[in-house]
Write an enzyme that holds these catalytic residues in place. Sequence first.
Site, PDB file in Angstrom:
ATOM      1  N   LEU A 144      85.638  47.202 -36.985  1.00  5.92           N
ATOM      2  CA  LEU A 144      86.047  46.069 -37.821  1.00  5.92           C
ATOM      3  C   LEU A 144      85.990  46.415 -39.300  1.00  5.92           C
ATOM      4  O   LEU A 144      86.853  45.990 -40.076  1.00  5.92           O
ATOM      5  CB  LEU A 144      85.147  44.864 -37.539  1.00  5.92           C
ATOM      6  CG  LEU A 144      85.376  44.097 -36.242  1.00  5.92           C
ATOM      7  CD1 LEU A 144      84.321  43.010 -36.082  1.00  5.92           C
ATOM      8  CD2 LEU A 144      86.771  43.470 -36.223  1.00  5.92           C
TER       9      LEU A 144
ATOM     10  N   ASP B  15      78.724  53.696 -45.116  1.00  5.69           N
ATOM     11  CA  ASP B  15      78.413  53.939 -43.708  1.00  5.69           C
ATOM     12  C   ASP B  15      77.477  55.139 -43.652  1.00  5.69           C
ATOM     13  O   ASP B  15      77.049  55.657 -44.687  1.00  5.69           O
ATOM     14  CB  ASP B  15      79.701  54.197 -42.912  1.00  5.69           C
ATOM     15  CG  ASP B  15      79.636  53.666 -41.488  1.00  5.69           C
ATOM     16  OD1 ASP B  15      78.587  53.860 -40.826  1.00  5.69           O
ATOM     17  OD2 ASP B  15      80.625  53.071 -41.015  1.00  5.69           O
TER      18      ASP B  15
ATOM     19  N   ASP C  14      72.328  53.706 -45.785  1.00  3.28           N
ATOM     20  CA  ASP C  14      71.571  53.048 -44.719  1.00  3.28           C
ATOM     21  C   ASP C  14      71.256  51.643 -45.233  1.00  3.28           C
ATOM     22  O   ASP C  14      70.403  51.464 -46.099  1.00  3.28           O
ATOM     23  CB  ASP C  14      70.285  53.817 -44.424  1.00  3.28           C
ATOM     24  CG  ASP C  14      69.440  53.162 -43.335  1.00  3.28           C
ATOM     25  OD1 ASP C  14      69.728  52.012 -42.934  1.00  3.28           O
ATOM     26  OD2 ASP C  14      68.461  53.799 -42.892  1.00  3.28           O
ATOM     27  N   VAL C  15      71.959  50.639 -44.705  1.00  2.00           N
ATOM     28  CA  VAL C  15      71.824  49.283 -45.246  1.00  2.00           C
ATOM     29  C   VAL C  15      70.444  48.690 -44.988  1.00  2.00           C
ATOM     30  O   VAL C  15      70.075  47.691 -45.612  1.00  2.00           O
ATOM     31  CB  VAL C  15      72.910  48.334 -44.688  1.00  2.00           C
ATOM     32  CG1 VAL C  15      74.288  48.791 -45.119  1.00  2.00           C
ATOM     33  CG2 VAL C  15      72.821  48.214 -43.165  1.00  2.00           C
TER      34      VAL C  15
ATOM     35  N   SER D  72      77.778  37.129 -34.709  1.00  2.00           N
ATOM     36  CA  SER D  72      78.136  37.356 -33.311  1.00  2.00           C
ATOM     37  C   SER D  72      77.969  36.054 -32.543  1.00  2.00           C
ATOM     38  O   SER D  72      77.089  35.245 -32.857  1.00  2.00           O
ATOM     39  CB  SER D  72      77.235  38.429 -32.700  1.00  2.00           C
ATOM     40  OG  SER D  72      77.436  38.522 -31.297  1.00  2.00           O
TER      41      SER D  72
ATOM     42  N   TYR E 180      69.143  42.192 -30.445  1.00  2.00           N
ATOM     43  CA  TYR E 180      70.462  41.968 -31.046  1.00  2.00           C
ATOM     44  C   TYR E 180      70.686  40.481 -31.297  1.00  2.00           C
ATOM     45  O   TYR E 180      71.147  40.078 -32.370  1.00  2.00           O
ATOM     46  CB  TYR E 180      71.547  42.533 -30.139  1.00  2.00           C
ATOM     47  CG  TYR E 180      72.941  42.434 -30.712  1.00  2.00           C
ATOM     48  CD1 TYR E 180      73.397  43.380 -31.630  1.00  2.00           C
ATOM     49  CD2 TYR E 180      73.800  41.410 -30.334  1.00  2.00           C
ATOM     50  CE1 TYR E 180      74.678  43.306 -32.159  1.00  2.00           C
ATOM     51  CE2 TYR E 180      75.084  41.328 -30.855  1.00  2.00           C
ATOM     52  CZ  TYR E 180      75.525  42.277 -31.769  1.00  2.00           C
ATOM     53  OH  TYR E 180      76.806  42.188 -32.293  1.00  2.00           O
TER      54      TYR E 180
ATOM     55  N   LYS F  11      71.361  38.678 -34.968  1.00  2.00           N
ATOM     56  CA  LYS F  11      72.586  37.943 -35.288  1.00  2.00           C
ATOM     57  C   LYS F  11      72.332  36.445 -35.480  1.00  2.00           C
ATOM     58  O   LYS F  11      73.041  35.791 -36.249  1.00  2.00           O
ATOM     59  CB  LYS F  11      73.633  38.182 -34.201  1.00  2.00           C
ATOM     60  CG  LYS F  11      74.177  39.614 -34.189  1.00  2.00           C
ATOM     61  CD  LYS F  11      74.848  39.993 -35.503  1.00  2.00           C
ATOM     62  CE  LYS F  11      75.507  41.360 -35.447  1.00  2.00           C
ATOM     63  NZ  LYS F  11      76.214  41.722 -36.695  1.00  2.00           N
TER      64      LYS F  11
END
Length: 283
Positions: free
Chosen positions: A21, A40, A70-71, A149, A162, A166
């Site tokens: 995306l 990225d 690295d966020v 998500s 996960y 989200k």
Amino acid sequence: MPHPAMSPNNVAVITGGASGLGFAAAMRFARLGMKVCIADLGADRLTEAAAKLASAAPGGGADIMARNVDVGRVEDVSGLEAAVRERFGGADVLMNNAGIQPGSTMFGPAENWQRIIGVNLWGVIHGSQIFAPRMIERGRPGLIINTGSKQGITTPPGDPAYNVSKAGVKAFTEALQHELRNTAGGRISAHLLIPGFVFTGLTAKGRTEKPAAAWTAEQTIDFMIEQIEAGDFYILCPDNDVPRRLDEQRILWADGDIVEKRPPLSRWHPDYAEAFAAFVKGT
């Protein structure tokens, strides 16, 4: 009308921008004549993605920037913002899109949970908190798009780390938009992208051909831009298998667990299987 932030020569920053995306969004912005920075991990991936973007951008390579980030590390995101400001003057569009889904179990390794939440949730928090003040100072129309998500809303069993990450993105982005719309003179809006089934490296799971049920990343980004132009905050994406009406019913049922005093995740509880099926059918 296109959102004014997505105008030629404006600047878009996309995390997780080397694939999926993020790359589809970067390509769309580049073709609009925007200057684009992708962030990225992986030098080779970034170099390849930047070359493709440069070939599509009206201004060529001069309008494309790539940075290894690295966020989950606040210092990396701070360095990204400073580099974008030095190269392009600042950001008009920020898409906090970087995400991972290696899988998780309730009692799995703490390091796995920390990494998932570090990238998926803290990456969004870092990006928003570091970029937004500068974007507000510029006084220009701007967008912050955070990738959430459906799993952060209906929280299905099977991947709790996960889901938690989200769900946090949803709550954070709602609070962010409330803050932005109550900022005097502010011209920045936040939006929550909620993809459907999208065929990307994250969801391929070894498949090389797109399943019929999935949308492409490009379809999802086109839908995202249309909904932003329409003024939507919640960008709830359908796919080729699940229409919006079914998503709405699943969301309403999940919220109804609280109101109706059902067990959590009752949609997957055998005692409520018939009731849920009837609810979906509207009977």
